[in-house]
Motif scaffolding. Structure first.
Motif, PDB file in Angstrom:
ATOM      1  N   ASP A 156       0.580  -1.258  -0.414  1.00 25.69           N
ATOM      2  CA  ASP A 156      -0.267   0.010  -0.209  1.00 25.69           C
ATOM      3  C   ASP A 156       0.970   1.429   0.461  1.00 25.69           C
ATOM      4  N   TYR A 157       1.739   1.237   0.816  1.00 24.45           N
ATOM      5  CA  TYR A 157       2.423   2.559   0.798  1.00 24.45           C
ATOM      6  C   TYR A 157       3.763   2.836  -0.013  1.00 24.45           C
TER       7      TYR A 157
ATOM      8  N   VAL B 278       1.658   2.793  -3.518  1.00 28.60           N
ATOM      9  CA  VAL B 278       0.469   3.569  -3.784  1.00 28.60           C
ATOM     10  C   VAL B 278       0.562   4.677  -3.296  1.00 28.60           C
TER      11      VAL B 278
ATOM     12  N   LYS C   5       9.320   7.172 -10.388  1.00 28.89           N
ATOM     13  CA  LYS C   5      10.219   5.925 -10.839  1.00 28.89           C
ATOM     14  C   LYS C   5      10.895   5.409 -10.064  1.00 28.89           C
TER      15      LYS C   5
ATOM     16  N   LYS D  48      13.974   5.297  -3.152  1.00 23.91           N
ATOM     17  CA  LYS D  48      13.312   5.658  -2.205  1.00 23.91           C
ATOM     18  C   LYS D  48      13.142   5.244  -1.087  1.00 23.91           C
ATOM     19  N   HIS D  49      11.688   4.184  -1.564  1.00 27.01           N
ATOM     20  CA  HIS D  49      10.408   3.476  -1.235  1.00 27.01           C
ATOM     21  C   HIS D  49      10.475   2.149  -0.530  1.00 27.01           C
TER      22      HIS D  49
ATOM     23  N   ARG E 172      14.879  -0.200   0.189  1.00 29.51           N
ATOM     24  CA  ARG E 172      14.977  -0.205   1.669  1.00 29.51           C
ATOM     25  C   ARG E 172      14.084  -1.522   2.420  1.00 29.51           C
ATOM     26  N   ASN E 173      13.066  -1.340   2.357  1.00 31.68           N
ATOM     27  CA  ASN E 173      12.111  -2.271   2.274  1.00 31.68           C
ATOM     28  C   ASN E 173      12.301  -3.509   2.078  1.00 31.68           C
TER      29      ASN E 173
ATOM     30  N   ILE F 254      18.134  -0.254   9.257  1.00 37.58           N
ATOM     31  CA  ILE F 254      17.631  -0.602   8.269  1.00 37.58           C
ATOM     32  C   ILE F 254      16.356  -0.094   7.972  1.00 37.58           C
ATOM     33  N   ASP F 255      15.523  -0.928   9.218  1.00 40.55           N
ATOM     34  CA  ASP F 255      14.227  -0.872   9.805  1.00 40.55           C
ATOM     35  C   ASP F 255      13.987  -0.333  11.905  1.00 40.55           C
ATOM     36  N   PRO F 256      13.506   0.901  11.117  1.00 39.50           N
ATOM     37  CA  PRO F 256      13.505   1.429  12.500  1.00 39.50           C
ATOM     38  C   PRO F 256      12.412   0.761  13.744  1.00 39.50           C
ATOM     39  N   ARG F 257      12.001  -0.347  13.061  1.00 37.61           N
ATOM     40  CA  ARG F 257      11.008  -0.975  13.725  1.00 37.61           C
ATOM     41  C   ARG F 257      11.629  -2.103  14.733  1.00 37.61           C
TER      42      ARG F 257
ATOM     43  N   ARG G 229      14.801  -0.837  15.949  1.00 36.67           N
ATOM     44  CA  ARG G 229      15.699  -0.676  16.483  1.00 36.67           C
ATOM     45  C   ARG G 229      14.852  -0.609  17.559  1.00 36.67           C
TER      46      ARG G 229
END
Lengths: 352, 308
Positions: free
Chosen positions: B202-203, B205, B214, B220-221, B224-225, B298-301, B303
């Motif tokens: 979703d993010y 979109v 593109k 950017k989006h 990293r994920n 990489i992933d703040p969640r 951290r």
């Protein structure tokens, strides 16, 4: 009022292995400057696809705009290429999504996600953008904006995230805001807050809004006009009063009848029997006929045109044809329509 | 954060101790003695040698002695090379292996990620099919086949690069390429799968609805994920490559640790086996720590909360 958006005969299809799924089959509507149009309908009726097509956000392939015009201030969005659309998206038309838990990038700071559009469309530098982000967070009711903008989405609650999503959509003062079921994924108290916020913002900015929902309670609350969609078509369109007090299409009756109300606890809810048609093979005639207890022979053979009920009110059902028998809406719906008329006049009385 | 790292370092020491103990006793179960091949020695001579290396002591005593020395940083003396310290032998041999491993990982990861990204962006297009084909090829054909082909065509036919040996930087190019094929394939496949999944979220979109182009959406989006699963597989792979790959080192006659390790096992050279195992174990544990820290970057969640 001047038309901001004029959608003419829009067809959207998805090419699948099973064949062509005709998700939107000839939709016509317009949105005037500053007004709120609600699109209602059950899941799969094509409401989201219609609005995603406006911004060319449907994945293609498999999706494609088969035919039709999307005139936005006179320019046809359906003909625009990706580069041109990038200048429209987020700047002139922006979108609020359904699920705030998934619609924010988990690895990017909230402030940066809001800033992105500002830097791209308004050519702001970082510090200007940062100032605007603080303003926006204040506007959507997120306290302590200076610090909150440096946090990541997982540090926000669901309602707060949806506020962030709203802030992203509002960043560049879009002329048209598309809210795709913005309250569906939220719990009830938060829903009310977000709806209040949306109404508040509409007053402050004068952007037009397309509000997609399947919740008629929300519609009555926010919309000026309502379009009822069924099986990829608009079956009835009119002002909120037209749709709530003088509905003409049996499907609209069904929707209104299936809406629970607070006043009447003992009445039975009206359920629409059956399931929506398979849009891989849309039925001949009126798509609603098979579920419609008032269906006539012609409903199974020929598609009804849009009949004019009044200047603002149109419905696509053969029941409006001059040769059709006079049929009253089902008693439950009628009672409810009366109840609504009463309750609204009643509350007005109280206010005075 | 500091506290977390210190805690992890303490766990590392405990893990190392357990691994050392386990390896020591497992090694004692290996068939034969270091003298199995030395039938020319008389009984007395063998007894003298066994005595010299302390192999006549009861196993618990040997274990105790070994661990005492280990704590002092002494890995003992090799059985095969007279009077040479294990530490010195490993130090001599680890250099080339590390160099090849690091180079191969570096090149492999970058090329692999690029291939995977290309695949994901041009999903189901020609570029996707060709890069997926390359990835499957790289994963299914053993590295020694590539090594042989490279030696033959680039080394012998064209004569651009040396075929084998280890006498300068240019000698590392062909073995690096042969080693890099596998990480390229792995990284490309993981990157493609993850990126496709991320691009459907979703993010993405949301980002597109903001008018991001593109390139911005992908880098950017998306990128990293999509990195987390990739890092998870690449870490252990990196250790494997850095601690030597027997086949490639043999083919290119590189004096690396992998070759040494296998020879030591065949000869029952206990101190070398122990030393090398401990080194590999240490690298593994260390890389896992690095990976865990990278997750947080990489992933703040993932951290850790400040001050925790």
């Amino acid at each position: 009022m001047e038309k901001l958006l004029d959608v003419k005969n829009l067809h959207v299809s998805f090419d699948t292995y099973g064949g062509e799924v005709k998700a939107v089959r000839g939709v016509n509507f317009d949105v005037k400057k500053g007004e709120t149009l609600a699109i209602v309908g059950e899941s799969g009726s094509g409401k989201s696809v219609t609005t995603k097509a406006l911004m060319q956000l449907i994945p293609k392939p498999p999706g494609r705009i088969k035919e039709g015009e999307i005139l936005f201030e006179g320019r046809d969005l359906a003909q625009m290429n990706e580069k041109q659309m990038q200048r429209i998206r987020g700047k002139e038309i922006s979108m609020i999504f359904q699920d705030p838990m998934t619609s924010l990038n988990p690895t990017m700071k909230v402030g940066n996600q809001i800033m992105e559009g500002l830097i791209k469309h308004q050519k702001m530098n970082k510090s200007q953008a940062r100032k605007r982000v603080v303003e926006l967070l204040d506007l959507v009711g997120i306290p302590d904006a200076e610090n909150r903008m440096k946090q990541y989405p997982h540090q926000f609650s669901g309602g707060m995230r949806q506020r962030v999503v709203v802030a992203i959509a509002l960043a560049c003062n879009p002329k048209l805001l598309i809210a795709d079921e913005p309250t569906t994924a939220l719990d009830v108290t938060i829903q009310a807050q977000i709806l209040e916020l949306m109404k508040d913002i509409q007053k402050k900015t004068d952007s037009a809004t397309i509000f997609i929902t399947h919740d008629l309670g929300v519609v009555a609350n926010v919309a000026d006009r309502v379009a009822v969609m069924y099986a990829g078509k608009i079956v009835e369109i009119g002002t909120v009063d037209d749709i709530f007090y003088n509905p003409k299409h049996p499907y609209t009756w069904g929707l209104l009848g299936s809406m629970p109300s607070l006043e009447s606890s003992d009445e039975e809810l009206f359920a629409i029997p059956g399931t929506p048609p398979d849009l891989l093979h849309p039925p001949k005639g009126d798509a609603f006929a098979a579920r419609n207890r008032y269906a006539m022979q012609i409903d199974f053979e020929q598609e009804p045109p849009m009949f004019k009920v009044s200047d603002t009110h149109y419905a696509s059902t053969w029941l409006l044809h001059e040769n059709a028998p006079d049929i009253d809406p089902p008693a439950a719906v009628k009672k409810r329509m009366e109840g609504m008329a009463n309750s609204s006049s009643h509350s007005e009385g109280e206010r005075i | 954060m500091t506290r977390y790292i210190i805690q992890r370092l303490i766990y590392m020491v405990i893990t190392m101790f357990l691994i050392a103990t386990l390896t020591f006793f497992l090694m004692k179960f290996l068939p034969g003695t270091p003298l199995s091949a030395a039938d020319k020695l008389s009984e007395e001579q063998q007894a003298v040698v066994l005595e010299k290396y302390g192999l006549n002591d009861p196993v618990p005593v040997q274990y105790f002695n070994y661990m005492t020395n280990l704590v002092q940083g002494d890995l003992g003396i090799s059985f095969q090379f007279d009077n040479r310290e294990v530490t010195t032998i490993i130090m001599e041999r680890i250099g080339p292996s590390m160099q090849l491993g690091v180079q191969a990982m570096f090149i492999g990861t970058i090329i692999g990620i690029l291939l995977g990204l290309t695949s994901a962006i041009y999903h189901n297009g020609m570029l996707d099919y060709s890069s997926t084909f390359l990835a499957v090829l790289g994963q299914s054909i053993p590295s020694f086949v590539f090594a042989g082909l490279l030696q033959f065509f680039i080394g012998v036919k064209l004569g651009w690069l040396p075929v084998a040996l280890w006498e300068g930087w240019e000698y590392s190019i062909l073995p690096t390429i042969s080693l890099a094929i596998f990480p390229i394939a792995i990284a490309a496949r993981f990157m493609r799968t993850e990126m496709l999944e991320v691009m459907g979220s979703d993010y993405i979109v949301t980002a597109r609805a903001k008018g991001v182009n593109k390139f911005g959406v992908v880098f950017k989006h998306g990128f990293r994920n999509a990195l987390i699963p990739l890092i998870t597989v690449l870490g252990p792979l990196a250790v494997g490559l850095m601690t030597g790959t027997l086949v490639i080192e043999n083919i290119f006659a590189v004096p690396g640790i992998g070759e040494q390790f296998v020879k030591a096992i065949n000869m029952n050279d206990f101190p070398i086996i122990m030393g090398t195992t401990l080194l590999i174990a240490f690298l593994f544990i260390f890389i896992i720590l690095v990976i865990d820290l990278l997750y947080g970057v990489i992933d703040p969640r993932i951290r850790l909360a400040e001050g925790e």
